[in-house]
Design an enzyme around this catalytic site. Structure first.
Site, PDB file in Angstrom:
ATOM      1  CB  CYS A 125      27.473  23.611  39.441  1.00 44.71           C
ATOM      2  SG  CYS A 125      26.787  24.247  37.896  1.00 44.71           S
ATOM      3  CG  ASP A 171      34.238  27.351  35.807  1.00 50.15           C
ATOM      4  OD1 ASP A 171      33.273  27.651  35.085  1.00 50.15           O
ATOM      5  OD2 ASP A 171      34.119  26.896  36.956  1.00 50.15           O
ATOM      6  CG  HIS A 204      31.705  24.371  35.747  1.00 49.14           C
ATOM      7  ND1 HIS A 204      31.603  25.398  36.661  1.00 49.14           N
ATOM      8  CD2 HIS A 204      30.524  23.728  35.771  1.00 49.14           C
ATOM      9  CE1 HIS A 204      30.400  25.386  37.196  1.00 49.14           C
ATOM     10  NE2 HIS A 204      29.717  24.378  36.670  1.00 49.14           N
TER      11      HIS A 204
END
Length: 237
Positions: A125, A171, A204
């Site tokens: 991330c 995501d 995600h």
């Protein structure tokens, strides 16, 4: 792009401390694991939840068990994102990955001073943006981006070292169509070895924010970990 999905499912504190230890490297508190006399290191750069996340440290132990010197620096300087305290956009104003990029340079120099000659970096991330910046220069010899955030196609076009990108099907931060744009950018650079994969059914953060009791999530995370390790074995050993 960074949004709410970056902040979902924060890590659960763990009583276990892992098999590594915390020491200062390049001016940053860092969780380290694996053989200190290895000539190859892997820097693991956290998401917004920071370097104390239990699953991230477990992954560092796994990297260390493969023979790499695994290092998880505290690029957030003891101030990880805490949901509900402030909007992520406000937090990012004082925790930009551009500063993480600068902080990574003395960490890399400290590793080199230990006799380490090959360095890889994996970012999750927020950390993926730091890794992609390092990949534009000869700071590292290989990079991996896992569910990246804040990364642009222009960033990928500037990469000069072997790069693997592991994305999630579900995501909103880097959706599959964006990851495919990253792949096209890498394919236009035949001099740069690359690997791109989208994990079906995953969201995600899946690689480090899974819950141990969720067998499917653990299996998908372990698959991502294997892909990451194989990439570093290929390019650092």
């Amino acid at each position: 792009m960074s949004g709410a999905q970056c902040c979902e499912n924060p890590p659960v504190p763990s009583s276990g401390s892992g098999s590594g230890k915390v020491e200062e490297i390049g001016g940053l508190s860092s969780y380290v694991s694996g053989p200190a006399d290895s000539n190859a290191a892997v820097i693991l750069i956290s998401d917004v939840f920071g370097y104390e996340a239990p699953n991230l440290r477990k992954l560092a132990d796994k990297v260390g068990a493969t023979g790499f010197y695994a290092v998880v620096p505290d690029f957030l300087h003891g101030d990880p994102y805490v949901p509900d305290q402030k909007p992520i956009t406000e937090w990012l104003k004082t925790h930009g990955p551009d500063q993480g990029f600068e902080d990574a340079k003395p960490v890399i120099e400290a590793l080199k001073s230990k006799g380490i000659t090959k360095i890889g970096a994996v970012g999750f991330c927020w950390g993926a943006k730091v890794v992609v910046e390092l990949s534009k220069y000869p700071y590292i010899q290989a990079g991996v981006l896992i569910h990246p955030s804040l990364v642009s196609v222009e960033d990928i076009q500037g990469v000069k070292v072997p790069l693997s990108i592991l994305g999630a099907e579900i995501d909103h931060v880097s959706p599959p169509e964006v990851v495919k744009q990253f792949e096209a950018a890498l394919n236009s650079k035949p001099e740069v070895d690359s690997f791109v994969k989208i994990f079906p059914g995953c969201s995600h953060g899946w690689s480090v924010r899974y819950k141990d009791e969720d067998e499917g999530a653990v299996k998908s995370a372990e698959e991502a970990h294997r892909d990451m390790l194989e990439w570093f074995i290929k390019h650092l050993k």
